[in-house]
Design an enzyme around this catalytic site. Structure first.
Site, PDB file in Angstrom:
ATOM      1  N   GLN A 167     -53.769 -54.589  -6.628  1.00 49.99           N
ATOM      2  CA  GLN A 167     -54.089 -55.997  -6.396  1.00 49.99           C
ATOM      3  C   GLN A 167     -55.087 -56.185  -5.246  1.00 49.99           C
ATOM      4  O   GLN A 167     -55.910 -57.099  -5.278  1.00 49.99           O
ATOM      5  CB  GLN A 167     -52.787 -56.754  -6.103  1.00 49.99           C
ATOM      6  CG  GLN A 167     -52.846 -58.249  -6.358  1.00 49.99           C
ATOM      7  CD  GLN A 167     -52.638 -58.616  -7.814  1.00 49.99           C
ATOM      8  OE1 GLN A 167     -51.767 -58.082  -8.460  1.00 49.99           O
ATOM      9  NE2 GLN A 167     -53.443 -59.530  -8.321  1.00 49.99           N
ATOM     10  N   LYS A 181     -58.498 -55.575  -6.826  1.00 49.75           N
ATOM     11  CA  LYS A 181     -58.735 -56.597  -7.845  1.00 49.75           C
ATOM     12  C   LYS A 181     -59.098 -57.923  -7.184  1.00 49.75           C
ATOM     13  O   LYS A 181     -60.078 -58.576  -7.548  1.00 49.75           O
ATOM     14  CB  LYS A 181     -57.455 -56.768  -8.681  1.00 49.75           C
ATOM     15  CG  LYS A 181     -57.599 -57.724  -9.839  1.00 49.75           C
ATOM     16  CD  LYS A 181     -56.256 -58.176 -10.400  1.00 49.75           C
ATOM     17  CE  LYS A 181     -55.384 -57.021 -10.836  1.00 49.75           C
ATOM     18  NZ  LYS A 181     -54.278 -57.476 -11.716  1.00 49.75           N
ATOM     19  N   LYS A 201     -47.533 -57.947  -4.063  1.00 50.02           N
ATOM     20  CA  LYS A 201     -46.844 -57.964  -5.362  1.00 50.02           C
ATOM     21  C   LYS A 201     -45.351 -57.981  -5.095  1.00 50.02           C
ATOM     22  O   LYS A 201     -44.898 -57.512  -4.056  1.00 50.02           O
ATOM     23  CB  LYS A 201     -47.194 -56.702  -6.156  1.00 50.02           C
ATOM     24  CG  LYS A 201     -46.933 -56.830  -7.636  1.00 50.02           C
ATOM     25  CD  LYS A 201     -48.115 -57.449  -8.331  1.00 50.02           C
ATOM     26  CE  LYS A 201     -47.879 -57.666  -9.798  1.00 50.02           C
ATOM     27  NZ  LYS A 201     -49.138 -58.003 -10.493  1.00 50.02           N
ATOM     28  N   ASP A 205     -46.127 -62.610 -13.625  1.00 48.96           N
ATOM     29  CA  ASP A 205     -46.476 -61.263 -14.100  1.00 48.96           C
ATOM     30  C   ASP A 205     -45.506 -61.042 -15.271  1.00 48.96           C
ATOM     31  O   ASP A 205     -44.917 -62.006 -15.765  1.00 48.96           O
ATOM     32  CB  ASP A 205     -46.298 -60.220 -12.984  1.00 48.96           C
ATOM     33  CG  ASP A 205     -46.988 -58.896 -13.306  1.00 48.96           C
ATOM     34  OD1 ASP A 205     -48.207 -58.811 -13.122  1.00 48.96           O
ATOM     35  OD2 ASP A 205     -46.324 -57.948 -13.772  1.00 48.96           O
ATOM     36  N   ASN A 231     -48.363 -63.150 -22.341  1.00 46.64           N
ATOM     37  CA  ASN A 231     -49.408 -64.106 -21.958  1.00 46.64           C
ATOM     38  C   ASN A 231     -50.819 -63.513 -22.026  1.00 46.64           C
ATOM     39  O   ASN A 231     -51.743 -64.152 -22.537  1.00 46.64           O
ATOM     40  CB  ASN A 231     -49.103 -64.628 -20.542  1.00 46.64           C
ATOM     41  CG  ASN A 231     -50.237 -65.435 -19.963  1.00 46.64           C
ATOM     42  OD1 ASN A 231     -51.056 -64.924 -19.216  1.00 46.64           O
ATOM     43  ND2 ASN A 231     -50.306 -66.704 -20.330  1.00 46.64           N
ATOM     44  N   SER A 238     -55.842 -68.172 -10.276  1.00 45.38           N
ATOM     45  CA  SER A 238     -54.803 -68.529  -9.305  1.00 45.38           C
ATOM     46  C   SER A 238     -55.446 -68.980  -7.996  1.00 45.38           C
ATOM     47  O   SER A 238     -54.995 -69.938  -7.363  1.00 45.38           O
ATOM     48  CB  SER A 238     -53.897 -67.324  -9.017  1.00 45.38           C
ATOM     49  OG  SER A 238     -52.912 -67.181 -10.007  1.00 45.38           O
TER      50      SER A 238
HETATM   51  N1  GLU Z   1     -49.867 -60.846 -12.095  1.00 45.46           N
HETATM   52  C1  GLU Z   1     -51.254 -61.126 -12.258  1.00 45.46           C
HETATM   53  C2  GLU Z   1     -52.055 -59.909 -11.864  1.00 45.46           C
HETATM   54  O1  GLU Z   1     -51.640 -58.803 -12.122  1.00 45.46           O
HETATM   55  C3  GLU Z   1     -51.673 -62.431 -11.606  1.00 45.46           C
HETATM   56  C4  GLU Z   1     -51.418 -62.516 -10.127  1.00 45.46           C
HETATM   57  C5  GLU Z   1     -51.700 -63.892  -9.515  1.00 45.46           C
HETATM   58  O2  GLU Z   1     -52.137 -64.779 -10.212  1.00 45.46           O
HETATM   59  O3  GLU Z   1     -51.466 -63.995  -8.307  1.00 45.46           O
HETATM   60  O4  GLU Z   1     -53.140 -59.976 -11.346  1.00 45.46           O
END
Ligand code: GLU
Length: 444
Positions: free
Chosen positions: A111, A114, A126, A166, A240, A376
């Site tokens: 994350q 990303k 996370k 998630d 989703n 988000s």
């Molecule tokens: N769970 C999603 C991801 O793996 C979205 C996380 C979010 O929107 O904070 O990126």
């Protein structure tokens, strides 16, 4: 020993029994070798990589809840606040029986890069729990979510840490968690994303991960002289991400012929009926065995098998390590031109290497599925200014972000002489911004 190898060894020794975390770190650090080597002395003195692989904070807590029969259950809750160099921690909450600390750490580590790639000011985190929402009543899910949030609420906030959905955490769970947070803390703030539209959610957030995946895929194919229109695609998963990946792929002119769940998979030679899929999964919360009722000409198979179907495009949208070396060999033998990851780390390291070595365009999840978390962040912006943007406005921004990510990973790979290696490109582009911010902020 090189600095990268030294740190990889330390990560394995220091975090035993966390294979997914080791895998995620290995993938990132291996592809950063060239960048690290160019700065080896400074990075080593600053223990930069050691700081990067050590979460700023890990929270683990008990989540007791009572089922409909009066039985008490105890689950374990986690929140790993991995890196806040570029913004408040941001990342989803996974609710699945497989969840353990190592899984949350791999997801939190991914994350960081990303979120950096989105170009938006969000750090990496996370969380989740080994609770399984499958087969539970709404009341039981609410009991769990309220207990989970009672503890988690001590550590999060709109400017500190903003969780989201998630696997296993969708609109229903976010709603229950938001309600409990507001009740405990007494503040109406954008502390979670993926909220319902009536209480601060963003239009297009539901679609964002799947749509974003296809925006990036379309651009990736385009810069490689190919057109998604007319391609056949295989998709795994039916949650989703998968649902909206199928929808957007079809809008762009591709034919998606498969989806799957943990029990089996569907082959629909005429193309997946996305409305039927939505009804089965989003409304009825049912299994894919139901799909044949809507589409009698489709096939349902037990077990795994999506990657054995001949296709130009493969979009793994289920979960980690779902696409193995044998699957990669099948895809290559069947003439697949691109694999773009909708899930987090769905392709094993060996499978990734095989695909890349055989000329398949490979877009890693941290780039390809970044549309969810990017949207988000757009939800956070809207909450901060207490406004809601239109669907078109959010969708347009999402598309722009995904196209930028595609070019940034392409450029970063080229800069380091690794043209076409999008794993390296995504890791390098994500890493550069985080390192710059970490260096600027001193040893913290
Ligand atoms: N769970 C999603 C991801 O793996 C979205 C996380 C979010 O929107 O904070 O990126």
């Amino acid at each position: 020993m090189s600095y990268v190898d030294e740190v990889l060894e330390k990560v394995v020794a220091k975090n035993p029994a966390e294979p997914e975390f080791h895998q995620a770190v290995k993938e990132v650090l291996e592809s950063l070798r060239v960048v690290v080597e160019a700065n080896e002395e400074k990075f080593r003195r600053d223990a930069l990589l050691e700081r990067l692989v050590e979460p700023e904070r890990q929270i683990k807590f008990r989540v007791p809840w009572v089922d409909d029969k009066g039985q008490v259950h105890v689950n374990t809750g986690y929140r790993v606040q991995f890196n806040s160099a570029i913004g408040p921690y941001k990342g989803g909450l996974r609710l699945h029986p497989s969840v353990n600390l190592g899984i949350i750490k791999f997801l939190g580590f991914e994350q960081i890069f990303k979120n950096s790639l989105t170009g938006l000011p969000i750090g990496g985190g996370k969380g989740g729990s080994d609770f399984d929402p499958k087969g539970k009543s709404d009341r039981e899910v609410m009991a769990f979510c309220q207990s989970f949030m009672t503890e988690l609420s001590k550590y999060i906030g709109a400017d500190e840490d903003v969780p989201a959905g998630d696997i296993g955490t969708g609109a229903r769970e976010i709603g229950y968690m938001f309600g409990q947070y507001k009740r405990i803390r007494g503040t109406y703030e954008g502390v979670l994303t993926g909220k319902g539209l009536s209480y601060g959610g963003s239009l297009a957030r539901t679609e964002a991960t799947g749509y974003g995946l296809l925006y990036l895929t379309e651009e990736l194919l385009k810069i490689n002289g190919k057109d998604i229109n007319g391609m056949t695609a295989v998709v795994s998963g039916s949650g989703n991400v998968a649902i909206y990946a199928v929808e957007k792929a079809q809008q762009l002119g591709a034919k998606v012929v498969t989806v799957s769940d943990s029990n089996g998979w569907v082959y629909d030679p005429e193309g997946i009926d996305v409305e039927a899929l939505k009804e089965i999964k989003e409304v009825n919360r049912a299994r894919l065995t139901e799909y044949r009722k809507y589409r009698p000409n489709s096939e349902y198979h037990e077990g795994r098998g999506v990657w054995s179907v001949k296709a130009d495009l493969a979009l793994p949208c289920a979960t980690q390590n779902e696409l193995h070396l044998e699957d990669a060999k099948q895809l290559v033998a069947n003439g697949c031109v691109a694999v773009c990851e909708g899930a987090n780390m769905p392709t094993t390291l060996e499978a990734t290497e095989y695909l890349q070595a055989n000329g398949v365009l490979f877009a890693p999840g941290k780039a390809a599925n970044a549309g969810g978390v990017a949207t988000s962040a757009l939800e956070m912006s809207q909450n901060s200014e207490r406004l809601s943007w239109s669907f078109e406005e959010v969708d347009e921004k999402l598309k722009e972000i995904m196209v930028n990510i595609c070019h940034n990973m392409d450029d970063a790979a080229k800069r380091y002489g690794m043209e076409g290696n999008y794993v390296a490109g995504a890791n390098i582009a994500g890493f550069e911004k985080v390192v710059d911010a970490m260096n600027a902020q001193g040893i913290v």
